[in-house]
Each structure stands twice: as C-alpha cells, then as structure tokens.
Motif scaffolding. Structure first.
Motif, short mmCIF file in Angstrom:
data_model
loop_
_atom_site.label_atom_id
_atom_site.label_comp_id
_atom_site.label_asym_id
_atom_site.label_seq_id
_atom_site.Cartn_x
_atom_site.Cartn_y
_atom_site.Cartn_z
N PRO A 129 -25.99 17.96 12.22
CA PRO A 129 -26.55 17.15 13.23
C PRO A 129 -26.22 15.98 13.47
O PRO A 129 -25.54 15.15 12.51
CB PRO A 129 -28.19 17.10 12.75
CG PRO A 129 -28.15 18.17 11.83
CD PRO A 129 -26.91 18.04 11.07
N GLU A 130 -26.35 15.34 14.52
CA GLU A 130 -25.83 13.92 15.11
C GLU A 130 -24.39 13.53 14.85
O GLU A 130 -24.00 12.78 14.44
CB GLU A 130 -26.58 13.20 14.38
CG GLU A 130 -28.15 13.22 14.57
CD GLU A 130 -28.83 12.36 15.59
OE1 GLU A 130 -28.07 11.63 16.21
OE2 GLU A 130 -29.94 12.67 16.28
N THR A 131 -23.57 14.69 14.91
CA THR A 131 -22.01 14.53 14.63
C THR A 131 -21.28 15.06 15.63
O THR A 131 -21.22 16.29 15.96
CB THR A 131 -21.76 15.57 13.36
OG1 THR A 131 -22.55 15.19 12.12
CG2 THR A 131 -20.52 15.07 12.82
N ASP A 132 -20.39 14.27 16.11
CA ASP A 132 -19.43 14.71 17.16
C ASP A 132 -18.36 15.50 16.78
O ASP A 132 -18.23 15.50 15.43
CB ASP A 132 -19.01 13.46 18.22
CG ASP A 132 -18.60 12.53 17.00
OD1 ASP A 132 -18.05 12.82 16.10
OD2 ASP A 132 -18.09 11.21 17.66
N ALA A 133 -17.32 15.49 17.55
CA ALA A 133 -16.30 16.49 16.94
C ALA A 133 -15.24 15.63 16.09
O ALA A 133 -15.02 16.11 15.18
CB ALA A 133 -15.26 16.83 18.44
N GLY A 134 -15.21 14.36 16.21
CA GLY A 134 -14.19 13.46 15.47
C GLY A 134 -15.00 13.51 14.01
O GLY A 134 -14.24 13.66 13.07
N GLY A 135 -16.26 13.33 14.00
CA GLY A 135 -16.80 13.32 12.74
C GLY A 135 -16.88 14.52 11.95
O GLY A 135 -16.57 14.62 10.61
N ALA A 136 -17.08 15.64 12.67
CA ALA A 136 -17.21 17.01 12.00
C ALA A 136 -15.55 17.29 11.63
O ALA A 136 -15.66 17.73 10.31
CB ALA A 136 -17.49 17.90 13.22
N SER A 137 -14.66 17.05 12.14
CA SER A 137 -13.20 17.20 11.97
C SER A 137 -12.90 16.23 10.48
O SER A 137 -12.29 16.91 9.36
CB SER A 137 -12.24 16.84 13.10
OG SER A 137 -12.25 17.64 14.06
N PRO B 227 -25.09 15.01 19.91
CA PRO B 227 -23.97 15.78 19.37
C PRO B 227 -24.70 16.79 18.43
O PRO B 227 -25.31 16.33 17.42
CB PRO B 227 -22.93 14.89 19.20
CG PRO B 227 -23.70 13.55 18.80
CD PRO B 227 -24.86 13.51 19.52
N LEU B 228 -23.84 17.85 18.17
CA LEU B 228 -24.24 18.88 17.20
C LEU B 228 -22.95 19.56 16.79
O LEU B 228 -22.22 20.05 17.67
CB LEU B 228 -25.33 19.79 17.66
CG LEU B 228 -25.67 20.90 16.45
CD1 LEU B 228 -26.24 20.33 15.10
CD2 LEU B 228 -26.52 21.89 16.90
N SER B 229 -22.62 19.66 15.48
CA SER B 229 -21.16 20.43 15.22
C SER B 229 -21.60 21.39 14.27
O SER B 229 -22.66 21.32 13.30
CB SER B 229 -20.20 19.38 14.73
OG SER B 229 -19.78 18.46 15.47
N LEU B 230 -20.65 22.48 14.24
CA LEU B 230 -20.97 23.62 13.45
C LEU B 230 -19.42 23.80 12.81
O LEU B 230 -18.44 23.81 13.43
CB LEU B 230 -21.26 24.90 14.04
CG LEU B 230 -21.29 26.15 13.37
CD1 LEU B 230 -22.32 26.18 12.17
CD2 LEU B 230 -21.33 27.39 14.26
N VAL B 231 -19.35 23.92 11.41
CA VAL B 231 -18.25 24.14 10.49
C VAL B 231 -18.20 25.50 10.06
O VAL B 231 -19.19 25.85 9.26
CB VAL B 231 -17.84 22.83 9.63
CG1 VAL B 231 -16.82 23.29 8.68
CG2 VAL B 231 -17.77 21.63 10.10
N LEU B 232 -17.18 26.36 10.29
CA LEU B 232 -17.19 27.59 9.67
C LEU B 232 -15.70 27.61 8.38
O LEU B 232 -14.76 27.21 8.90
CB LEU B 232 -16.83 28.80 10.32
CG LEU B 232 -18.04 29.42 11.36
CD1 LEU B 232 -17.91 30.40 12.16
CD2 LEU B 232 -19.18 29.60 10.45
#
Length: 702
Positions: free
Chosen positions: A623-631, A566-571
């Motif tokens: 990197p290596e972060t799913d939707a729950g971890g990113a939130s 997984p990969l997350s992007l935060v704006l």
C-alpha cells in the motif's frame, strides 16, 4: 389345541352376540317387522323382545365395565349407537310409519350423538340413522315418489346434530375462557399478595435498601410484641435484649417502660435475672422483694420478674424478652411472653431467609451474566479479560489474573505459562509475564488440575505464586483455580484479597464455577482462532493463503481508488524450483519454500501483506507505494533471497527469484488486471535471464 377350543368359542360367541343381534334387528326394521302385523302378533312381540334384551345387555355390559374402573372399547360405543338408531326408528315404525309423529325422536338421537360423542363416532352414527331410514323407504317402495320426505328426515337429523354440536362447542369455549380468566385473576391476586408480603421484589433494589427494609420489618415485629405484652401484662417494663454476635454481651433492642433508668448495655450475659434467662435458655420467674434486675441503673423499681429466651430453630439463644412489675407473674403470663418471643424470632428468621433468598438470586443472576459475557467473547484475550472482570465483581478481589499454558514447540521441552490478563493494585510487573514450568503455585495447579492452596496460609509473603522472580506482597487470602477443559488444564484463575477472610467458602464455590466456564470460553476461542488461522494461512510457509490474498487485494484496490493513493503488487517465483525438488527431494523443496517465505516476511514493511500465491510463487501487496518504490523493494528482496542459504537434509541450498511488479494506477483498474500485469512482468523476468526484476506499465500517483 382341542381342549382350548370351547373357551375360544365362548369368547367369540360373546363378542359376536350383540353385532349379530343388531344386524338381525336392522334387517327386521327394514322389512317392517315392527309394524307389519297387528298388535299382539307373536312375530312383533319377538322382535321387540330381542330389541329390549339387546339394549339391556348393552347397558349392563357398559355399567359392569365402568364399575370395575375399566375403559370400554370403542366398538362398544359403536354397537350402542347402532342399537339406539334401530330402537328410535322401530318406535316411528310402530306409531305411524314414514309419517309418524315420533320422528323428532330420530332428530333428537342425532343431536345426542353430536353432544355425547367425538366427531369420529358422531358422523358415522348419524350416517347409520339416515341409512336405516333410507332402507325403510326402499323396502316400502316409497321412492322416488316420497324422496322429499326422506330428504326432510335426513336434513332435520343433520340440522339438529349440527346445531347441538355448535351449541356444545360454544359452551365449551365460553367455559374455557371463564376458566382461563379465573386462573388469570387468581395468579394476579397471588402476585399482589406476594408483593404485599415481600415474597417477590416489586422493583430492583440495592443491598443497603434491602437491609434497611429487613431491619424495619423486624423492628415492627418487636414493637408489636411489646405493645401486646404491655396490654396483656400491665408491666412496669417490657423489653427485648439481643446477644452480640460473639455471645459475650447483651444490649437493649427496644422497650416499653415507665422508667427512664433502663441500662441499654452492653451487659454481661451472666449478670442478674436477665443473665439467668440467657444462660439457661429457659423461662425464669422471680417473685418477691428486690430481685437482681441488672437491666436497671441503680435499684430496680419493680419487685417481680418474668423473662423468656429468644430461641431459633436450632435452639440457639438470640436474646431475651423480659418484663417486670410490682405484682407477681403467673404461668399464663409466662405463656404470653413465650408466644410473643416466638413471634419475634419468627420475624427475624423470616427476614434472614428472605435475605438469603435475595443473595442467592443475586448470585445466580451475577453468574448468568458472567456466563453470557463469556459466551460473547470471540478471542482468547477477550475471554481472559472477561473472566478477570467477572471474578473481581463476584469476589471483590484485590488481585485477579488468568494464566494460560503455552504448549512446548518441540518434544521434551518444558511448557511455559503466560499471564494473559491481570487486574488489581500494583499488577504492572505481572502484565504479559511469561515463565517456565516451576515449583510455584500456578504451575502446580496446572500439573495437579486441582485448586491450591488447600489450607489457610500462615506465611503468604514467602509463597511463590507465578515464579521466584516475581513477588506479590500484602495478600491475606489466595486461591488458584484450574481452568480445566475435559481432561486437560489450559491455565489458571488466580484470586487473592488483602483480607484474611476475603475468600469464604461460598465465594470460592462461585469462583470455581466461573473457572469452569472460563476454561470452556478459552478453549472455544482458541479453536475459533485456530480455525480462522487455518482458513487464512498457508500451512507450509505460514504466509497468507491465496484466498485471503484475493480478499485483501480487492480491499486495498478499493482504498487506493477511493483516496487516489498508489498501490503496488509484487509477484516472485523461485527459479528452477522443479530442479530443486527433482535433485534434492520434496523435503528440501519445502525447506527452501519456508526459507524464501521467511526472507520475504523479513523484507516486507509492517503495512505490507505477504502471501503464498501458489506453488513456488509468492506475492507482496504494497500500500501507498508507487512504481519506483515497489521496484526498489523488489530489488532488495531479490538480493536478500540470492544471499541467503537454506538449510536442508542435504546441506545448504541457495536459490534465486524472478520478480514482476505492477502498480495502480496504470497497471490495471481491477485486482485481476493488476495480477495479470504483475504476472506478465514476472514472465518477462523469466524470459530475459531470471534472477531479475521487471516492472509492468505504471506511473506515480498524481
């Protein structure tokens, strides 16, 4: 002006006489004046007289110019060619006209043009000959009936010229090849002789082998001198003695003797006949019974002695060549020994010179290798490590370090020094050492921009090299060179050995040159790193800029897709940021941007990427972060920003941020799609009240 007129008139008349004569003779030739009237006619005689006189005048003019050492003008060559063409065609006109048997003279003239003249002169001259010949045909109304004859004349003239030009070119090429081959053979012979004479090396050799070869050469020369002396003088003993480096004793180097009682030494330099030769530096002849021959153990078996000193070019005594026998020596015997001594010294000095040449060659090769290695470096750390490694190779150093100066962050603050690279025994305390400006040697070298210390040190243990808290023990010799780049000093090169004689002048000169090159390499790599940092970093916040974010995000998306991670992007966007600028001014807005950037950098993990996306927007790549971890990370970041007060000129300000999150897979297959998803989530956070986190479509990795 009027008084100069006659002089100018004479000059122009002299220049125009030959061209006028050539023009007149050409007209007469075409008119048939050289064969029109019976022989003996005054007109024909006048024509030939003018032709001969013009030819003599041209020849004399060329000869006088050549005798004076001056180069004739190009137009003189053109006049001579034109006059020669008129003369050759006049002869054909005199003896037979258009069908004269002398026409081969015209062909030969064309060949001479091709042989003697450059093409830029030869071609117009050949054209002039053919043109005059065609003029004669026209004047005699022989055309068009006899055009084959004119064509034959022109063809033969051109063919003769072309053939002679080709022959000349071939001969020149052959001569040039022969000359090049002779030069090549001569160079090959010279290289072979140089190798035989050991003037150049045939293969790379180590210093020990070179030293053994030099000693062998000198020993062969000594042995040859002893052999010649034995044949010429018939001595009881002939021997070579050499002084010790300190000049206190002398030792037997080689000999030819009928006795087995020669004393090999060491002998005192003031004893006996040998000592007299060494002390006086002049030949010594002793005749009679029992001379003081100290180079024997016990009574000397010979009664006469002849000794000559071995003197170098500076008239320094290196040793002595001695001989003894029962019969007396004469001046001729002394001359023989003197000549042989000179040959021995010449062999020694020759080998010494070859050794110096080899050492100089090796030093230059080592220096150029160091320069090449320094030029390959692309970072300051690489440049410093390379400088230390090359310095240790040059000087056999027990301690070597490169220190750099870090400029103070604010005006009035003291600069700090940093040990960028260090090598040697027990240097662990120095690795990464930083210290403030102080009275130590490193700081003084930076301030003065000159090497220190400038004299031999008596109390090396008490010296402060880096700072007072870091002591370096056991050094016998030390030199610190400044790393100067233009007018500034960017650091130092510290060189030290445990031996007191470990840094001779030659080594210091070499290390000083290395320091100059190291300074250039450090300056170049600093500029490169600065340019790279400016190209990838936002100047206000210190975060990664938009261009770098795009490149890094694309790389991370490819990795996520390849390894199915997984990969997350935060704006995130600062709420009501325009109001901050309008109410408190842009400096306050810049302070808020820097504060939020610092919070984002602090909340990000070591593997996360933080960038300024644009304006008051920032981005985090997780990197290596799913939707729950990113939130979770986004919520923690939002709360941290909300709880932080930012210092400005108008006091402290607090702001909030709205955050949008997008995750692969589910949030888009490309970087642009991922950005679009995060941007839409950020828009929903703004629309639904701000200071909140919204996630775009996404799911945990399978």
């Amino acid at each position: 002006m009027a008084e100069h007129w006659p002089k100018h008139a004479r000059r122009w008349m002299a220049k125009g006489a030959i061209p006028v004569a050539i023009a007149a003779l050409s007209f007469l030739l075409v008119s048939g004046a050289f064969a029109q009237t019976p022989i003996g006619d005054r007109t024909r005689i006048a024509c030939w007289t003018l032709l001969v006189a013009s030819g003599i005048a041209v020849a004399l003019r060329q000869a006088i110019r050549k005798l004076r050492g001056h180069r004739a003008p190009a137009w003189w060559t053109a006049e001579a060619c034109a006059l020669a063409a008129v003369g050759a065609l006049a002869l054909t006109q005199l003896f037979g006209g258009l069908t004269s048997a002398l026409y081969p003279l015209v062909y030969l003239l064309g060949a001479c043009y091709a042989l003697a003249l450059p093409l830029r002169f030869a071609l117009p001259a050949i054209g002039w000959v053919v043109g005059l010949d065609a003029g004669i045909f026209l004047a005699q109304r022989a055309l068009p009936e006899q055009w084959p004859l004119l064509a034959t004349h022109a063809a033969f003239t051109g063919v003769f010229a072309a053939l002679y030009h080709a022959v000349l070119a071939t001969r020149l090429r052959a001569a040039r090849r022969a000359e090049q081959e002779a030069v090549r053979r001569r160079v090959a012979d010279a290289e072979r002789s140089a190798r035989e004479f050991r003037l150049i090396a045939t293969a790379p050799t180590d210093p020990e082998r070179q030293m053994l070869a030099s000693v062998s050469e000198v020993e062969e020369s000594v042995r040859g001198a002893l052999t010649i002396a034995t044949a010429a003088l018939q001595p009881h003993t002939v021997a070579v003695y050499l002084l010790s480096p300190d000049g206190a004793t002398v030792r037997l180097r080689d000999c030819v003797s009928s006795s087995d009682r020669l004393f090999r030494g060491p002998l005192a330099t003031r004893e006996g006949a040998l000592g007299a030769v060494l002390a006086s530096g002049k030949p010594v002849l002793l005749q009679g019974d029992g001379p003081a021959l100290s180079h024997y153990e016990g009574p000397a078996p010979a009664h006469c002695f002849c000794g000559v000193p071995l003197l170098d070019r500076q008239e320094r005594v290196l040793g002595a060549l001695v001989a003894d026998r029962d019969g007396p020596f004469n001046p001729a015997d002394e001359q023989v020994l003197t000549a042989l001594a000179a040959e021995v010294v010449r062999a020694m000095e020759g080998e010494r010179l070859l050794g110096a040449v080899r050492r100089e060659k090796e030093e230059k090769a080592r220096f150029f290798r160091a320069l090449e290695e320094l030029n390959r470096t692309t970072t300051v750390a690489q440049a410093a490590d390379c400088a230390v490694a090359q310095a240790r190779e040059m000087g056999a150093l027990d301690l070597c370090a490169v220190t750099l100066v870090d400029e103070p962050a604010r005006a009035g603050a003291r600069s700090r020094h940093r040990v960028q690279s260090v090598a040697g025994e027990g240097v662990a305390p120095l690795s990464g050492l930083t210290f403030a400006d102080n009275p130590g040697l490193v700081a003084n070298v930076v301030r003065l921009g000159a090497p220190l210390p400038g004299r031999e040190l008596q109390a090396m243990e008490r010296l402060v090299i880096f700072d007072s808290a870091t002591a370096v023990r056991g050094l016998g010799a030390l030199k610190i060179f400044p790393l100067r780049a233009g007018e500034s000093t960017v650091g130092t090169l510290v060189c030290a050995t445990k031996r007191r004689d470990g840094l001779p002048d030659a080594a210091q000169a070499e290390l000083g040159m290395l320091a100059l090159q190291a300074a250039a390499a450090v300056t170049r790599t600093r500029l490169y790193e600065q340019a790279e940092r400016l190209a990838t970093t936002d100047g206000l916040t210190g975060l990664m800029n938009r261009r770098s974010l795009n490149a890094q995000l694309a790389a991370r998306v490819r990795e996520a897709q390849r390894y199915r991670r997984p990969l997350s992007l935060v704006l995130l966007d600062i709420d009501h940021f325009k109001k901050v600028n309008d109410t408190h001014g842009h400096p306050a807005g810049d302070a808020v941007l820097r504060g939020v950037a610092a919070v984002a950098r602090a909340q990000a993990r070591e593997t996360d990427l933080v960038a300024r996306y644009g304006g008051e927007e920032m981005a985090l790549v997780l990197p290596e972060t799913d939707a729950g971890g990113a939130s979770t990370i986004a919520e923690r970041l939002r709360a941290a920003v909300e709880g932080t007060a930012h210092a400005t000129e108008h006091g402290t300000l607090r702001v909030t941020v709205s955050v949008g999150v997008a995750t692969w897979p589910g949030g888009g297959q490309t970087p642009d799609e991922l950005l679009t998803t995060a941007d839409r989530a950020l828009y929903r956070a703004k629309q639904t009240g701000r200071n909140r986190v919204e996630a775009g479509p996404g799911k945990a990795a399978a």
